[in-house]
Structures are given as structure tokens and as C-alpha cells.
Design a protein around this motif. Sequence first.
Motif, PDB file in Angstrom:
ATOM      1  N   ASP A 138      -5.505  -8.276 -11.943  1.00 40.45           N
ATOM      2  CA  ASP A 138      -5.197  -7.137 -12.805  1.00 40.45           C
ATOM      3  C   ASP A 138      -5.043  -5.830 -12.026  1.00 40.45           C
ATOM      4  N   ARG A 139      -4.961  -5.918 -10.695  1.00 39.17           N
ATOM      5  CA  ARG A 139      -4.788  -4.732  -9.874  1.00 39.17           C
ATOM      6  C   ARG A 139      -3.694  -4.969  -8.839  1.00 39.17           C
ATOM      7  N   GLY A 197     -10.308   3.205  -5.358  1.00 40.66           N
ATOM      8  CA  GLY A 197     -10.208   1.772  -5.602  1.00 40.66           C
ATOM      9  C   GLY A 197     -11.216   1.004  -4.762  1.00 40.66           C
ATOM     10  N   TRP A 232      -7.686  -2.062  -3.390  1.00 36.88           N
ATOM     11  CA  TRP A 232      -7.240  -2.588  -4.692  1.00 36.88           C
ATOM     12  C   TRP A 232      -7.269  -1.445  -5.693  1.00 36.88           C
ATOM     13  N   LYS A 288      -5.734   0.548  -9.435  1.00 34.77           N
ATOM     14  CA  LYS A 288      -5.268   0.301 -10.798  1.00 34.77           C
ATOM     15  C   LYS A 288      -3.750   0.398 -10.857  1.00 34.77           C
ATOM     16  N   LEU A 289      -3.167  -0.268 -11.857  1.00 33.15           N
ATOM     17  CA  LEU A 289      -1.709  -0.306 -11.954  1.00 33.15           C
ATOM     18  C   LEU A 289      -1.122   1.088 -12.129  1.00 33.15           C
ATOM     19  N   GLU A 290      -1.829   1.950 -12.848  1.00 27.25           N
ATOM     20  CA  GLU A 290      -1.282   3.278 -13.105  1.00 27.25           C
ATOM     21  C   GLU A 290      -1.345   4.186 -11.871  1.00 27.25           C
ATOM     22  N   ASP A 291      -2.046   3.767 -10.817  1.00 29.89           N
ATOM     23  CA  ASP A 291      -2.140   4.574  -9.596  1.00 29.89           C
ATOM     24  C   ASP A 291      -1.091   4.181  -8.566  1.00 29.89           C
ATOM     25  N   ARG A 292      -0.146   3.310  -8.925  1.00 28.85           N
ATOM     26  CA  ARG A 292       0.846   2.814  -7.968  1.00 28.85           C
ATOM     27  C   ARG A 292       1.686   3.963  -7.385  1.00 28.85           C
TER      28      ARG A 292
END
Length: 697
Positions: A436-437, A452, A466, A468-472
Motif C-alpha cells: 500500500d506504499r 516514511g 517507503w 505514502k501514495l500521496e507523497d509521490r
Amino acid sequence: MIAQTSRLQQVQRWFKQGLGAPLVILALLGMITIPLPPWLLDVFFTFNIVLSLVILMVTVYAKKVLDFAVFPTIILVATLFRLSLNIASTRVILLEGQNGGDAAGKVIEAFGAFVIGGNYAVGIIIFAILVIINFVVVTKGAGRVAEVSARFTLDSMPGKQMAIDADLSAGLITQEQAQERRKEITQEADFYGSMDGASKFVRGDAIAGIIILLINLIGGFAIGVGQHGLTFGEAVEIYTLLTIGDGLVAQIPALLLSSATAIIVTRVSGDTKDMGEQVENQLFSDPKALAVTAGIMGAMGVIPGMPNLAFLSFAAIAGGAAYWIYHNQQQAKLVQPSLSDPKDDTPAKPAELGWDDVNQVDLLGLEVGYRIISLVDQSQNGQLLDRVRGVRRKISQELGFLVSPVHIRDNLELKPNQYRIMLMGVAVGEGEVMPDRELAINPGQVFGEIAGAKTKDPTFGLEAVWIKLEDREEAQALGYTVVDASTVIATHISQVIQDNAAQLLGFDETQQLLDKLKQSSPKLVDHLVPDSLPLATVVKVLQGLLAEKVPIKDLRNIIAALAEKAVQTKDAAQLLMHVRAALGRAIVQAIIGMKTSMQVITLDPSLEQLLMQASQGAPEGQLAIEPGLAERLHKTLRSEVEKLEGQGEPAILLVSPQIRVQLARLFRFSLPSLNILAYTEVPEGLQIGVVARVGNS
């Protein structure tokens, strides 16, 4: 009807021939310089409202920002069109305003009368509020978002480019897909850069609306009283109506365009869902939020003196929606098939044991923990199977033979997030991922830290986090290379396959290669196997090439070299030396590219003679030298390799062909970046420059 259709087709042909932009510019200039009749102003004002609504709807339904890449240009054109209308309407108001409220057209009169409603002070206040909302809230916020988005998009370009290169190297995407993604990144950066400037047009338009309002009011009062003899009350009544109507009919489309600008710049980059789908999936995906809201509204609804009916009604609606979403989610879980549940609970009688029950060891395997199963399950949008398939395709094309399939199975003995790569039943690599990451890898230089779980890249051992998806986007802007969990595993598999390619090529694979070559060169294959060489020797030579990272794509040249040398020797080491000499141009080009010169390290003649004597009588592929000499040689070579790498040059050791294999095997793991070539492998015409000579002292 036919005549109208032909005229529309003629207009389309004009636009396709490049006449559209000049015609639009001429029309704008005409609106500024030529007095327009009131009925034409009505047409243009109505068209302006329709155009703004269309632009707003396109931004709402666009799945990603690049679907409306022409938006900054549209903002400029729409703004110029609206300002031209303001100039045309101001001319009519000041010249013909004394004739009544419809002097500038029915649209301006209707908007003015509807808002004012007989009270001019209220009309001015409403218009002022509308302008403040547009200028202070929507336009200023959209401009700030556009500015920040442009900066972060430009900062994240290197990280995105490196992620594309990583996916391309791992075989996850093709060269065409990589070029398309690079083009999309460039277009996205250009779009946000243009939006940063285009937002200034919208802000300037809002300021111009305020100034035009004041000009129409003050100029109208002065002209009406001073030139046309109107009383002050009549001038106020007529020119306030016209001014407010003109301002509203311009500011409403401006507000719609500002809202469209705010929507497009606040879209999540790379999201492929329209705004309605995003709201549905993100705002109403968790029933708990609606349930808590229903409880709070219900509690407020029972307080005496509150609007009980309204509060309790919305509490019931929110509660019903929460129950409906929860019920649907539970039903969806029931209908999903489980990976681990058996299809039939009826116990079956054990069958008689046979050879089919004896499982062979998989050549390549991947074992995963139970939390990684979702990456394999395509019904849960798992991407790992596609990633592994892409890795096999790319490596097979690069190496020149079909890589065996990777058999994936779950292993409950592993940790939930752990995976293990198996080669012939033996573990050769393992790691842990977070499904999920995403993994933000530090390529060596980043501009800050990202929040992370810190870890190391399981493939190359680089520092990673690792996230979060919103921190890409933030991680890419800081210079990290960001990949998902499936890509991490696929990249690790790719590296394992490349490191162990020699073990993946066996008798069956070699025979299939020969059968394929036989279709185009039957005499060559028939002459070699089995007349001149046994298949086992051919396999050993090909494995030797793969062990030294030499592809076997040029199989025709390889087999021709074997056939030529097979009449003199059957020794696999001698044959490998001859084949490498035949492939010398390809081997050298893979190291130095298209350069016409090559910088090399050589051995002192006395040391080279000593090593050649040490290779005689020693076991195959080994050197019988004292440990002290081996250590000094390794230390000296490491120092020279570091110097060349610091200069951006490949490290190449040029030696006699009799000891090349032994030295390559000696330094294969301790100096992996050192390329060891034989004199016979250097193609003709290539200039050689000796940068260092290694002695035995």
C-alpha cells in the motif's frame, strides 16, 4: 439546410488551413474599433456565457490535466474576447445610454434589472461581492496553486525521468512507452508553466472589471448630465442599470473561467478519473464519515429552538447513505473469490501415489507472503504478473534466448510482506515490500528528506524510504526515484536473472536456439552439431558467454566461430576464447559505445609471463599464485579502476588471451566494474591508450 451545411464545412476548411487564428484576431480588433449594434452585442454576450460554460464542463470531465492541454491558450483568447466586449459595450453605453435601459442590448438590460430589482445600492453591493469573490478567493487561490504546481512539477522532472529509466531498464515498459512517458512529462511541465502565466490573465481580467465599472458609472453620469441634459436621478437610474448589467454579463463568465482554472490546477497529476468519479471514490468511500455526520446532525436536530425538521432530515439522509455504502461494501466482499479458500469443502479420497505427484524443482520461482498476494491477484488490480512478464520479454530480447517462466506461489512461512526469489529450488534473493506504499529510492543526491519508513532497496542496496501514495510528487520533486511495490519485486527478479543467466540456459534452450537458426542456416547447424561438436560443448560455450555478460543474440556468428575452431580443438575454454574474438567488436562497443579510442590498463610483461606460467597445470579457470601477489594485484587494480571511474571512463584491463578467463573469474565479484579483454578481442582500427601498467611489486 444543405446551404448551411456547406457553409459550416467551408468554415471548417478555413480553420484547418490555418485561417482560424487570423480571423479570430481580426474579429477582436473589429469589436474594439468598430461600433457594434445592440443586437450584435446580445449575440456576443450570449456566446461568451456559452463558451465559459463549455470550458468549465470540459475541465470538470477531463480525466487528467493533459486532456485539456490547450487550456492556457483558451484562457487568453476568452479573456481577450471578454475585454473586447467590455470595450464595445462601454462605447455603446456612453454614446447611447441616454436612450434608456435597452440602449446597449437586451442582455445587459435583463442582467441589470434582475440584479438591481429597483434598488441601485443593492445592485452595486451585489456586483462588488461578486467581484471580490472572483478576485480575492477564486482567482488569487488558483494563481497561487498554479505557481506552486509549476515549481514542483519542474523540480520533480529529474526524479520522474529516472523512474522511467528504471522501468525501462527493468523491462517493465518498452522504448516506445518510455518515449511517450517522457513526452507526457515534458508536456505536463509546459502546461503548469503556462498555467502559472495564464492565471495572471484571469487576475488582470478581474481588476479590469472593477476599473471598467467605475469608468462607466462616472463617465455615464458626466455625459448624461453634462451633454444630454439628464437630471442626476435620471442619469443614476439609466447608467447604473447599464453599468451593473454590463459588469454582470462580463463577470459571470469571468467567474466561470476562474472556477475552471481553479479546478484544472487543483487536479491530482496523473489521475485518470474525472471529478465526479474522484468525489464518489474518495468522499463517499468510507461509511464511517457519513455515520458520524448523521449522529452529530441528529443531536443538533433535537435541541429546542433549532430548525429540527431540516437537521433531522439531513441526519436521516446521511445515516441512510452510510448504511447503503456499508451494505454494498459487505456484499462486494462476499462475492469476491478467496485465493486460499478451497473450491470444494467435500473431503476427497486420496488417490494412488504416482510419478505425477513428484514435483520437479522450478527453474525460476517467486514465493510471496500473504500480504503480497494482492499484487499477484489481477482481480485486485495486481500488476506483478504484468511486470514480471515485461521483465522476461526485455531480458530475453537482450540476452538472445527465452528466459524460463517465473512460477509464483504463496509461502505462509514467510513474513506477511516478504518475498523470496528461487533459482532451481535455492533462494538467491529476498526482500520486503509494502503493497500500500511506494518506494522512494535515493539515487545518490536528493534535496531533502521525505517522511516514511526508512529501508534499503533490495536490488542494489541503495538508501530508500517507503512513502505514502500521496507523497509521490513531493518525493520526485526532491530527487527521489519513486516506484511501486510490484516494480521493486520485478526489478529484483530482473537483476537475479541477469546475474544467473548462464544457469538458465540448458540443453533444451540451446537445442531450441539451434533449431531456430537451422531455419535460416541449415548447413551451418548440421555441420557443427553433432558432427563437429557435441551439444554439451556448445552449451558450455554459450554459458561461458552469458556468465561474462556477453549476449548470445548473434548466434549465427557464434556457431560459425565454433565450426571454424572445432576442427582444431574440442576444449570449451579454447572455443570460448575464439568465439569472444569473433564477437570482439560487439563486446568492445558495449563497453565504450561508438568511441574510436579506448583507454586501458595493462600488465607488466614480467607479471603477465608469471601469470601465464601460473595458469599452466592449474585447475581449469584458476591461477596458482601466492595470496600476497593476488592481494597486491587486486589492490592496485582497484585504485586504477577508481581513478578511471572518477573521470567518467570505463575501466578496461587488456591482457593476453591465455589468462583472460582466469583473471575474469578472479575479479568477477571483487571488481565487478572492471572489464577484462584479450588482445585478440580488440577490433581493427580502434586506437588504444595505456593509462596504467600494473607490475608484480
